[in-house]
Write a protein that holds these residues in place. Sequence first.
Motif, PDB file in Angstrom:
ATOM      1  N   THR A  18       0.825  -1.218   0.000  1.00 20.51           N
ATOM      2  CA  THR A  18       0.000   0.000   0.000  1.00 20.51           C
ATOM      3  C   THR A  18       0.856   1.263   0.000  1.00 20.51           C
ATOM      4  N   ALA A  58       0.221   4.856   9.269  1.00 20.72           N
ATOM      5  CA  ALA A  58      -0.644   3.834   9.880  1.00 20.72           C
ATOM      6  C   ALA A  58      -2.004   3.735   9.184  1.00 20.72           C
ATOM      7  N   GLU A  59      -2.490   4.870   8.680  1.00 22.07           N
ATOM      8  CA  GLU A  59      -3.797   4.864   8.013  1.00 22.07           C
ATOM      9  C   GLU A  59      -3.805   3.937   6.804  1.00 22.07           C
ATOM     10  N   ARG A  60      -2.649   3.809   6.164  1.00 21.17           N
ATOM     11  CA  ARG A  60      -2.588   3.002   4.932  1.00 21.17           C
ATOM     12  C   ARG A  60      -2.186   1.565   5.201  1.00 21.17           C
ATOM     13  N   CYS A  61      -1.841   1.272   6.453  1.00 21.92           N
ATOM     14  CA  CYS A  61      -1.336  -0.068   6.765  1.00 21.92           C
ATOM     15  C   CYS A  61      -2.477  -1.070   6.867  1.00 21.92           C
ATOM     16  N   MET A  62      -2.314  -2.208   6.218  1.00 23.55           N
ATOM     17  CA  MET A  62      -3.331  -3.262   6.344  1.00 23.55           C
ATOM     18  C   MET A  62      -2.738  -4.479   7.034  1.00 23.55           C
TER      19      MET A  62
END
Lengths: 429, 429, 372, 372
Positions: free
Chosen positions: C228, C247-251
């Motif tokens: 991501t 962190a918002e983009r971490c899956m």
Amino acid sequence: MGKHNTPMLDDLEKGPWPSFVSDIKQQAATGKQKLQAAPDDLLGILELTYNDKVTHWKHGGIVGVFGYGGGIIGRYCDQPQQFPGVAHFHTVRVNQPSSKFYTTKFLRELMALWEKYGSGLTNMHGSTGDIVLLGTTTDNLELLFYEMTHELNQDLGGSGSNLRTPECCLGQSRCEWACYDTQEACHQITNEYQDELHRPAFPYKFKFKFDGCPNGCVASIARSDMSFIGTWKDDIRIDQSAVAAYVGGDVLPNGGAHRNRDWGKFNIEKEVINLCPTGCMAWDGKSLKINNKECTRCMHCLNVMPRALRPGTETGASVLMGAKAPILEGAQLGTLIVPFVPMEPPFSEIKDIIEKAWDWWMEEGKNRERIGELMQRQTLQKLIQVLEIEPDPRMVSEPRSNPYIFWREDEVEGGWTRDIADYRAKHQR
Amino acid sequence: MGKHNTPMLDDLEKGPWPSFVSDIKQQAATGKQKLQAAPDDLLGILELTYNDKVTHWKHGGIVGVFGYGGGIIGRYCDQPQQFPGVAHFHTVRVNQPSSKFYTTKFLRELMALWEKYGSGLTNMHGSTGDIVLLGTTTDNLELLFYEMTHELNQDLGGSGSNLRTPECCLGQSRCEWACYDTQEACHQITNEYQDELHRPAFPYKFKFKFDGCPNGCVASIARSDMSFIGTWKDDIRIDQSAVAAYVGGDVLPNGGAHRNRDWGKFNIEKEVINLCPTGCMAWDGKSLKINNKECTRCMHCLNVMPRALRPGTETGASVLMGAKAPILEGAQLGTLIVPFVPMEPPFSEIKDIIEKAWDWWMEEGKNRERIGELMQRQTLQKLIQVLEIEPDPRMVSEPRSNPYIFWREDEVEGGWTRDIADYRAKHQR
Amino acid sequence: MPYDPNDPLKDRITDIGPRYYKEFLPPVIEKNKGKWLYHEILEPGVLVHVAESGDKVFTVRVGAARLMSVELIKEACDVADKYCDGYLRWTTRNNIEFMVDAESKVKPLVDDLKNRKFSAGSHKFPVGGTGAGVTNIVHTQGWVHCHTPAIDASGVVKAVMDGVFEEFGNMRLPAQVRVALACCLNMCGAVHCSDIAILGIHRKPPMIDNEWIDKLCELPLAIAACPTAAIKPAKTESGLKSLTVNAERCMFCGNCYTMCAAMPLADEVGSGIAILVGGKISNRVSKPKFSKVVIPFIPNEPPRWPTTVNAVKSIIEVYAKDANKYERIGEWAERIGWERFFEKTGLPFTHHLIDDYRFAYTTWRQSTQFKF
Amino acid sequence: MPYDPNDPLKDRITDIGPRYYKEFLPPVIEKNKGKWLYHEILEPGVLVHVAESGDKVFTVRVGAARLMSVELIKEACDVADKYCDGYLRWTTRNNIEFMVDAESKVKPLVDDLKNRKFSAGSHKFPVGGTGAGVTNIVHTQGWVHCHTPAIDASGVVKAVMDGVFEEFGNMRLPAQVRVALACCLNMCGAVHCSDIAILGIHRKPPMIDNEWIDKLCELPLAIAACPTAAIKPAKTESGLKSLTVNAERCMFCGNCYTMCAAMPLADEVGSGIAILVGGKISNRVSKPKFSKVVIPFIPNEPPRWPTTVNAVKSIIEVYAKDANKYERIGEWAERIGWERFFEKTGLPFTHHLIDDYRFAYTTWRQSTQFKF
Ligand code: SRM
Ligand code: SRM
Ligand code: SRM
Ligand code: SRM
Ligand code: SF4
Ligand code: SF4
Ligand code: SF4
Ligand code: SF4
Ligand code: SF4
Ligand code: SF4
Ligand code: SF4
Ligand code: SF4
């Protein structure tokens, strides 16, 4: 023969299907249209195109009536000297009445107006649903609009990054399956959002279509950003004696839609029970049973036996969103967002959905991004959230198979910020 | 009780299913393993982990035997002081024989060797198929390898960016449905590509698995970059009297696989004919008919009536490519690339496919890009082209629905270079 | 002569591959290979295969914890020597199979196997794992050996198998139920096509070990590892080269940690189990299917993981009651519709279960067909 | 008073919307609206709807070229005045419907309609378009009015409808066959879910009108318009700001031309027709489906497009012979398998038909189930 020599087009006068060439010629012959030369020159430029195999129309500039940002499509041809009659050839989109019933009185008045200010040619109707008046010059637009509004009490339709002209199936006006009044819904929503329809304020176009049942006669699930499709919550109404009549062969199945071919005697097992996608029907030789709880209201059995089966009485609509043509990211069909919503005037429930969706799209949508594309870019979760509705398995055909879940920090005990030192205290390098 | 206090693990000694804790303790008790303290310390560190809920193993460095780039997984714990017995705890992957038949003689020799050089603990077997010898120190590796090759005539398996240890279902050795000799194919392909298996030359790992029929007992369609699944071209062999026996209830359906529950009398219509995905079967009360041309060889009817139905005799395999786990772009199942290929030794046809695919992947593949990911990035068309095979509708479940075709210049009359002047000559601005 | 550390290349043997399987085939197998006519499962765990020659081979399948000691393997060899002329095999799901060539030899073998127990009481060789039941769980390393797990493997498997032990020794389900476990998204168990998958997942983004990351890792590789693009270069106050994670983009896929030891994700409360169901591998009736996420998260609960065990049990129970004969869990869920699956199992449908990855659109419902 | 050009805002009327449909409903419709019981198609093009009140409305549906003159519309009004008390309607597929309230009024109306022809011989109001047949083709502007088309619309439609005219006036197909035409990928006909779609496509990348592009277009918008990022900024020898297209990455969608008039794609031999089949919109039995590309390219062949007409006819013929009653083209193709569709129709399966766009993987076959 007309003003131009059109051998190829003339060939299209042959054959049984109505010939648009013959029709244009007949209009040309009357000479009644304001743009005298238009029909002839349209044939002329089309014949030229049949030779070149490349269109001779150019991009249309911004053309319109004062105060409106839509309703007119500007169009110019690239051979004005040769075909002056169609040098400027703008179309006018006239907002059709719900499901396109007309009185001859209205049509004659509208046609008179179009002869007075245009080419005398039309499209009945455009793909979105409008009456399309095909071809006039800029100087005629204001006059046409003025008389149309003053004398015909009739407004223009949409184009550009606007709400487009909504459209509906004929519904209750002439169909036994309509689960809500598509005409009234279409009319009221159209009037409620006149400002959005005439004045571009959206990232891109937006379309509503209203289908009275899942048969989808106005193709809303494929052709509208927001689609309202009639459905019901309670049980299919069964007239067992009529079922028997079908089985007995006294009535033709499917309203006679297959009557010109011998398909053999009607076989309810084969033609209804076994084709039911949910397998929720049973026929014991005497009576038909439907396990309505498992029925997905696909319409098949009702279509086959219209005299025996009718939709339930607790009716409303399913709301689907995001349908569009392939440009850019590929075509989309509407996705089921609200399984059931009541459809009674003043349609407050759907207006609430519409406005929340628009606020989000106007806020987040990029230039020329349809709402369906925004749904893909920002996720279905996001749309559900802005609509303030709960996730529902009915919105998906299956749950995700990939485990790539975007957890929110507030969902995870202790949040996300951790101290590597604490970790290293337990886990040496 | 063992060296460490392990109350949580001790709880896992209860219950009927074989307890790995009891087993590790019993190995510890013997004290025969070279890494004396390993079993106890393994329990110790695991108990600690049950408290912390975070693994105590660290990344393994590059560990291996001389000249090989695979076969050993290095592993170190992050609490070496507390658990010296597993401070260094590398695993050894031993290439299992086709479909995992063993003589006790061989197993005892291998186990003796593992006691001599390791922890006395194993995995029978690893997910890829290897015998996994669980935990030893670097200094034992060369000795272990030397004796294994010299005295047991046995080699290591794969790891890293290598060909991984191929695996097969038991196939003809004990199954009536095997359409080719999976064991022989697996063995010969493994030996043919020893260099690729031991010495990393690929962008990433590559796995072969061999299933004898579409039942897929070795899961090749989900777990191998190239999957060989047995199938047949001719007709299913039917023994009508045996069919009658099933219908008569003299033989249990599906080889008795459902015998512990009363599912009622066997109903061939319901249990076979109607479940056939292609609807190509018919039962007239006396004899079973199969329209083999329409059969997709799903195996259902053979599974249900093994005594009555057998695969055809013109057998071979379908080749599927690209299966993998979700990292990175999401999990993939194998895609059907070659519908049918003969599977007779020396398996030249499949070697040809393998080598063309590898050449392409080694040429074009990015670091850590599986061949399935490359297929997605460079298109299926590209793969077909490098394999020098013709496009076939069997490769897809449906043709493309988007019209975004990448035409090649050589396919378009007159090519792509055009002169805007010529265009403008006919089309004014 | 023995290995000489000073000259490792001295008469070194390499590239010889595995032993030739033929050396290991029991005579009855060797003789009838490729000539089997049919099979029958005589009782749970006991199969007979009949050959054209009329020969029969009787197979007794027993469950096993895949993590096995030399000691236990020797004991299996003892059994094989005693009853099976010194032959045995392992299945693709880590069960052991003992084969004999006469019906008379079956009972003594089975009785012996059933009586072998560990001192603490659990079976060494439980008979079963055939037909329409629950067989052994394919699984991975977990906390016993791997550095990337979100959960343990052996312990969870032991707890779940104790919980469904009845189904291992029975064939009363609508079809086979294949359970698999993988302790992280790498999915070494290839659980992505299982009837029931137990998957270890993380829910906290990686921590950055600022002091060490530049020494331990190839920063560009770590950056490139992120699907991501959540990872960017950074500098510490002390001026060291490091990385930051959006962190918002971490899956939480963990691929960065696989590439870089200084980016650990695992967390006491952040890591745990997701349950997926409805996958299959066979081409029987329906095509192979991926498993679908139906429970996004269950905390790690050593030593017995009760919530996970109960989830697996109740899904199997509902399925057993509701599905048609021959119908796999995924086929059942698709026939009744996923809305019904959630209703019948009582599992909540949360936003986590809606796909938002690459093919998300293809999983949305583009139809008015649904059940109230 | 009339419009005053010097004061356009003088008593201007805006935002009044369309006329209220109720003014336009025939009495029998108005009276029974929402109370219809059932319908029957008495003969091709003739429907009766029966209301709870016992009232009946008879509908006669006639085909129409969507491009219509004022003259022809007036003639339709004459018919409606003569037989239908001055009411008529258009359908969502551009057919005209004349409604009467008594069976006795049907025959005179039908006879009259059938006798009306253009001087050159074609029907003005052919009766048909109902039930399991081919109804009117939904289409777009083509060379008659648009600037982006790859093909004509009206001419192709006329040629195809002449070719399948028999099916317009018959109901002998397994189910309804909906044909649609769109003259470019914008798909104003929304042909993406039609039983048979005739789609205009380009095959040559846009030309760049270097001299004018910077004057005519917002270069950044043109660059942004390209879904494959094939467009890059450039300079001409003469130093003018311009663009270049990486032809290898171009998939001929035409979106750049929509945004920028100085990037024409249309070409005499490069542009032509693609045929898609198997789409549907109704939720009947199966869910709505997209149409699939089965013929990647047919050249423009004015005035009669014979290759296209024959393709459409032969697909319908094969379908009519092979499909089950009620089965739409797409349902039929899926039941027999696409490999069979190509075999039966004799259409070649070429690399163009394999998806290589965003969801390509989801269209590949992940199973051993196929037909030889
Ligand atoms: C007139 C009409 C075709 C017709 O002959 O009927 C039409 C004509 C044009 N459409 Fe359309 N569209 C028309 C219905 C549609 C539909 C069908 C529908 O609404 O059900 C679609 C597909 C559904 C959808 O909205 O996705 C449609 C999808 C497009 C698109 C692609 C939009 C997209 O997001 O994919 C474009 C391109 C654009 O907007 O730049 C487009 C653009 C155009 C333009 C304005 C060309 C352009 O790029 O500027 C065409 C003007 C032609 C002309 O000179 O008259 N037209 N357009 C239809 C409107 C008549 C009416 O108001 O009733
Ligand atoms: C030992 C084994 C699990 C087991 O307990 O059985 C295993 C263990 C590891 N696998 Fe695996 N994989 C094992 C079979 C698999 C399988 C299953 C299969 O082969 O059928 C898969 C899924 C199928 C596939 O290949 O996609 C698998 C997909 C991965 C992946 C993800 C690869 C991908 O492209 O998605 C990784 C990550 C990586 O390679 O960096 C991985 C990485 C690893 C590493 C090396 C951890 C790492 O990141 O370095 C694990 C070492 C654990 C340890 O300390 O022992 N392992 N790995 C299996 C090999 C034993 C054997 O040789 O028989
Ligand atoms: C021994 C083993 C092969 C091996 O090389 O080791 C094997 C052996 C047999 N399988 Fe299998 N299968 C074996 C793993 C598999 C797998 C792989 C897996 O589970 O990871 C599959 C695919 C599972 C899936 O679809 O997700 C598998 C799907 C089947 C099927 C298809 C069942 C279905 O309903 O889809 C059949 C046919 C049947 O059971 O009627 C089958 C049938 C059989 C038969 C009856 C074949 C035969 O005629 O001997 C064997 C005994 C079945 C039984 O035990 O009930 N075997 N079988 C594997 C035993 C695993 C175990 O210890 O439990
Ligand atoms: C008049 C019209 C609605 C309107 O507001 O104008 C209409 C009218 C009826 N439709 Fe429709 N449909 C009309 C366009 C459609 C469309 C839209 C389209 O084609 O673009 C569809 C969706 C097509 C698709 O699925 O791709 C449509 C799918 C149906 C179906 C589902 C058929 C199926 O097999 O999937 C039915 C049910 C049936 O035919 O039994 C249906 C049934 C009907 C009934 C029987 C409803 C009724 O009880 O009166 C009407 C007469 C059917 C007939 O003509 O055979 N109507 N119908 C439209 C006539 C178009 C035309 O001139 O030919
Ligand atoms: S969509 Fe349904 S309600 Fe509307 S006209 Fe068609 S069949 Fe009737
Ligand atoms: S509407 Fe469809 S799903 Fe419901 S009973 Fe009828 S055929 Fe079955
Ligand atoms: S895959 Fe087929 S051949 Fe192989 S063991 Fe399973 S059923 Fe037998
Ligand atoms: S193998 Fe499958 S498809 Fe073929 S006949 Fe048997 S059930 Fe039907
Ligand atoms: S699944 Fe993950 S944690 Fe488990 S063994 Fe494989 S790589 Fe290690
Ligand atoms: S866990 Fe995965 S998504 Fe998150 S930062 Fe690491 S690589 Fe990126
Ligand atoms: S489809 Fe394309 S060419 Fe045809 S009218 Fe629409 S925009 Fe114009
Ligand atoms: S036609 Fe489409 S793909 Fe080609 S350059 Fe223009 S926008 Fe890009």
